[in-house]
Scaffold this motif. Structure first.
Motif, PDB file in Angstrom:
ATOM      1  N   ASN A  50      41.009  -7.081  20.504  1.00  0.00           N
ATOM      2  CA  ASN A  50      40.735  -7.652  21.821  1.00  0.00           C
ATOM      3  C   ASN A  50      41.866  -8.537  22.320  1.00  0.00           C
ATOM      4  OD1 ASN A  50      38.295  -6.834  23.172  1.00  0.00           O
ATOM      5  ND2 ASN A  50      37.258  -7.518  21.323  1.00  0.00           N
ATOM      6  N   LEU A  53      44.675  -5.043  23.314  1.00  0.00           N
ATOM      7  CA  LEU A  53      44.412  -3.946  24.250  1.00  0.00           C
ATOM      8  C   LEU A  53      44.093  -4.322  25.698  1.00  0.00           C
ATOM      9  CD1 LEU A  53      42.522  -1.373  22.020  1.00  0.00           C
ATOM     10  CD2 LEU A  53      44.944  -1.502  22.582  1.00  0.00           C
ATOM     11  N   PRO A  54      43.384  -5.417  25.975  1.00  0.00           N
ATOM     12  CA  PRO A  54      43.101  -5.716  27.382  1.00  0.00           C
ATOM     13  C   PRO A  54      44.389  -5.822  28.202  1.00  0.00           C
ATOM     14  CG  PRO A  54      41.672  -7.009  26.015  1.00  0.00           C
ATOM     15  CD  PRO A  54      42.673  -6.349  25.095  1.00  0.00           C
ATOM     16  N   ILE A  58      43.692   2.745  30.803  1.00  0.00           N
ATOM     17  CA  ILE A  58      43.015   3.726  29.960  1.00  0.00           C
ATOM     18  C   ILE A  58      43.845   5.006  29.869  1.00  0.00           C
ATOM     19  CG2 ILE A  58      41.538   4.770  31.728  1.00  0.00           C
ATOM     20  CD1 ILE A  58      40.523   3.814  28.132  1.00  0.00           C
ATOM     21  N   THR A  75      33.750   3.810  29.664  1.00  0.00           N
ATOM     22  CA  THR A  75      33.817   3.618  28.217  1.00  0.00           C
ATOM     23  C   THR A  75      34.432   4.847  27.562  1.00  0.00           C
ATOM     24  OG1 THR A  75      31.810   2.274  28.273  1.00  0.00           O
ATOM     25  CG2 THR A  75      32.477   3.122  26.137  1.00  0.00           C
ATOM     26  N   VAL A  87      36.223   1.289  23.781  1.00  0.00           N
ATOM     27  CA  VAL A  87      37.065   0.649  24.789  1.00  0.00           C
ATOM     28  C   VAL A  87      36.337   0.699  26.127  1.00  0.00           C
ATOM     29  CG1 VAL A  87      39.272   0.721  25.981  1.00  0.00           C
ATOM     30  CG2 VAL A  87      39.156   1.349  23.573  1.00  0.00           C
ATOM     31  N   ASN A  88      36.066  -0.473  26.683  1.00  0.00           N
ATOM     32  CA  ASN A  88      35.451  -0.565  28.007  1.00  0.00           C
ATOM     33  C   ASN A  88      36.520  -0.953  29.007  1.00  0.00           C
ATOM     34  OD1 ASN A  88      32.629  -0.184  27.196  1.00  0.00           O
ATOM     35  ND2 ASN A  88      32.950  -2.081  26.093  1.00  0.00           N
ATOM     36  N   TYR A  89      36.494  -0.312  30.164  1.00  0.00           N
ATOM     37  CA  TYR A  89      37.516  -0.600  31.166  1.00  0.00           C
ATOM     38  C   TYR A  89      36.898  -0.764  32.541  1.00  0.00           C
ATOM     39  CZ  TYR A  89      37.193   4.532  31.312  1.00  0.00           C
ATOM     40  OH  TYR A  89      36.741   5.825  31.353  1.00  0.00           O
ATOM     41  N   VAL A  95      41.867  -1.760  30.757  1.00  0.00           N
ATOM     42  CA  VAL A  95      41.006  -2.130  29.631  1.00  0.00           C
ATOM     43  C   VAL A  95      40.534  -3.566  29.794  1.00  0.00           C
ATOM     44  CG1 VAL A  95      40.914  -2.471  27.138  1.00  0.00           C
ATOM     45  CG2 VAL A  95      42.144  -0.509  28.073  1.00  0.00           C
ATOM     46  N   CYS A  98      37.091  -4.557  24.048  1.00  0.00           N
ATOM     47  CA  CYS A  98      37.029  -3.506  23.041  1.00  0.00           C
ATOM     48  C   CYS A  98      36.103  -3.913  21.910  1.00  0.00           C
ATOM     49  CB  CYS A  98      38.409  -3.244  22.450  1.00  0.00           C
ATOM     50  SG  CYS A  98      39.673  -2.962  23.666  1.00  0.00           S
TER      51      CYS A  98
END
Length: 110
Positions: A50, A53-54, A58, A75, A87-89, A95, A98
């Motif tokens: 976390n 990746l943010p 995606i 997702t 992974v949620n975006y 992103v 995560c």
């Protein structure tokens, strides 16, 4: 002659400074070159993932890691070995958060 030497030295210092600023900027931006491999992500804890990746898009993750195993609304899920990366975006494809889960669904490294 002294003025010419001073100007030359100033130009060299400015060029070196510009290069260093560019190098630092390149290393901290969210590019495909800086995205760790999925196998490296699997070795991290959920909090480390976390932190990394943010901010990535995606599309970048899909380009580097390939098509996700599961893709739902906002997702994507990649499975690697015993771990699952969720992974949620956001709507703009960036992103947001995560999750790194083991086979039991427990967060890894928490």
């Amino acid at each position: 002659m002294k003025k010419r030497l001073t100007i030359s030295l100033l130009v060299v210092v400015l060029l070196i400074g510009a290069f260093l600023v560019w190098r630092i900027g390149y290393s901290v931006r969210k590019s495909n070159d800086n995205l760790p491999a999925l196998t490296e992500i699997a070795k991290m804890s959920e909090s480390e993932v976390n932190n990394i990746l943010p901010g990535y898009k995606i599309a970048q993750l899909r380009e580097v890691w390939g098509t996700p195993d599961i893709s739902e609304a906002s997702t994507d899920i990649w499975k690697t070995g015993d771990l699952t990366l969720v992974v949620n975006y956001k709507n703009n494809g960036v992103v947001a958060i995560c999750g790194l889960k083991d086979q039991n669904g427990t967060s890894v490294g928490e």
